[in-house]
Design an enzyme around this catalytic site. Structure first.
Site, PDB file in Angstrom:
ATOM      1  N   CYS A 282       0.830  -1.214   0.000  1.00  0.00           N
ATOM      2  CA  CYS A 282       0.000   0.000   0.000  1.00  0.00           C
ATOM      3  C   CYS A 282       0.857   1.255   0.000  1.00  0.00           C
ATOM      4  O   CYS A 282       1.353   1.685   1.050  1.00  0.00           O
ATOM      5  CB  CYS A 282      -0.918  -0.022   1.218  1.00  0.00           C
ATOM      6  SG  CYS A 282      -1.940   1.437   1.336  1.00  0.00           S
TER       7      CYS A 282
ATOM      8  N   CYS B 230      -0.426   4.120   2.141  1.00  0.00           N
ATOM      9  CA  CYS B 230      -0.257   3.903   3.589  1.00  0.00           C
ATOM     10  C   CYS B 230       1.198   4.111   4.008  1.00  0.00           C
ATOM     11  O   CYS B 230       1.476   4.704   5.048  1.00  0.00           O
ATOM     12  CB  CYS B 230      -0.643   2.484   3.987  1.00  0.00           C
ATOM     13  SG  CYS B 230      -2.133   1.859   3.248  1.00  0.00           S
ATOM     14  N   ASP B 231       2.127   3.607   3.215  1.00  0.00           N
ATOM     15  CA  ASP B 231       3.516   3.492   3.683  1.00  0.00           C
ATOM     16  C   ASP B 231       4.522   4.356   2.931  1.00  0.00           C
ATOM     17  O   ASP B 231       5.684   4.428   3.333  1.00  0.00           O
ATOM     18  CB  ASP B 231       3.966   2.020   3.591  1.00  0.00           C
ATOM     19  CG  ASP B 231       3.105   1.125   4.464  1.00  0.00           C
ATOM     20  OD1 ASP B 231       2.635   1.606   5.512  1.00  0.00           O
ATOM     21  OD2 ASP B 231       2.896  -0.042   4.102  1.00  0.00           O
TER      22      ASP B 231
END
Ligand code: NDP
Length: 318
Positions: A133, A136-137
């Site tokens: 992701c 997300c990261d």
């Protein structure tokens, strides 16, 4: 007992909820305890959902779909379905909290899950440089060197997005041409921070506590080489999430839930399916929303027939 329970909170689930709620079916939607909103929560700009000429952020689109579903009376529950009883006239949905809900019909819209490479180091280094992701990261890889694996739209989107943070983004692809749409390809090709590593498969992800690189195998001559990296994003597609219905609903050879023709009717009477879990081909937010509509309408007709006491058609054989 409910009239309809919808399982899944992506575009298919929430669109089914909007239609079911507007038909006064007072749906209960099980949204999962951690991954509310489905795949679009992991995406950035959505440019191809009709009605948003300026584009819209994936999470914002999902928040709007949820708001619209709730506005008409959908109840959203944040819990995970752990098992299902789908045969018989009363469907049972059992949740992680232990709660049990009953309904006359179920719409199954659980989407798909990220595919894994299945190589050494992948599980061990997941969360330690290996991610599925970018939204997300990505932030953790400021001024770092990273790579994205895959040649589809997801890989191009992730690679392009990750150039906001990383100093260098490799795209590792097993072929010498991309499957991604032209516009996404061109965007990636034009980005100076992106370098393509063609005809290469990840053989192993390297590193003990943190990711330090990958070992690549050439798909042309089988030769091995190492590439030093701080992180690896895997974007090689998804598999339909069907584990809860194995042995309960018929599946297709592609592993999606079988539905009767252009309807959403599954092999089990009163159970309907929509979204990526039935679609091995198109898998777009808008097509998922479309099949969510079909599922709600099919459920509505099924419930109306039940109320009328009309004999119910058996689903056709697979
Ligand atoms: P796709 O199935 O389209 O692409 C997967 C890619 O990963 C392919 O290039 C495939 O290679 C490669 N791959 C698969 N398995 C492996 C493996 N084991 N090792 C190495 N490489 C592998 O998946 P996407 O997630 O990219 O896209 C799914 C759907 O979502 C598509 O319909 C896409 O259009 C859509 N989408 C749309 C977006 C948008 O329009 N904004 C954004 C993201 C997705 P190969 O080509 O060799 O098969």
């Amino acid at each position: 007992m409910r009239q309809v329970i919808i399982i899944g909170s992506g575009p298919a689930g929430f669109t089914a909820a909007i239609y079911a709620a507007r038909a006064n079916l007072e749906p209960l939607l099980i949204a999962s305890s951690v991954e509310v909103g489905g795949e679009l929560m992991n995406t950035t700009e959505v440019e191809n959902f009709p009605g948003f000429p300026e584009g819209i952020q994936g999470p914002e689109l999902m928040a709007k779909l949820q708001e619209q579903a709730e506005k008409f009376g959908t109840e959203v529950l944040y819990d995970d379905v752990v098992s299902l009883e789908l045969d018989g006239p009363v469907k049972k949905v059992i949740l992680g909290s232990g709660a049990e809900h009953e309904a006359a019909s179920v719409i199954y819209a659980t989407g798909s899950a990220y595919r894994k490479l299945g190589v050494e180091g992948e599980d061990r280094l997941s969360g330690h440089g290996v991610s599925w992701c970018a939204t997300c990261d990505g932030f953790f890889f400021r001024e770092r060197t990273i790579a994205v694996v895959g040649g589809g739209d997801s890989a191009m989107e992730e690679a392009t997005f990750l150039t906001r943070f990383a100093s260098k983004v490799y795209v590792i692809h097993r072929k010498d041409s991309l499957r991604a749409s032209k516009i996404m390809q061109e965007r990636a090709f034009a980005n100076e921070k992106i370098e393509f590593v063609w005809n290469s498969e990840v053989e192993e992800i390297l590193g003990e506590a943190e990711t330090t690189g990958v070992r690549l195998r050439s798909t042309v001559d089988g030769s091995l080489s190492d590439l030093a990296l701080d992180g690896l994003f895997i974007a090689i597609g998804n598999d339909p999430r069907t584990h809860l219905v194995h042995g309960k609903l018929d599946l297709t050879p592609e592993g999606t839930i079988w539905v009767d023709g252009r309807s959403s009717r599954t092999s089990q009477r009163g159970v309907f399916a929509a979204g990526d879990v039935i679609d091995p081909t198109y898998r777009q937010a808008i097509t998922a929303a479309g099949t969510g509509t079909i599922a709600a309408l099919d459920a509505e007709h099924f419930l109306a027939d039940l109320a009328d006491g009309a004999p119910l058609a058996e689903p056709a054989a697979v």
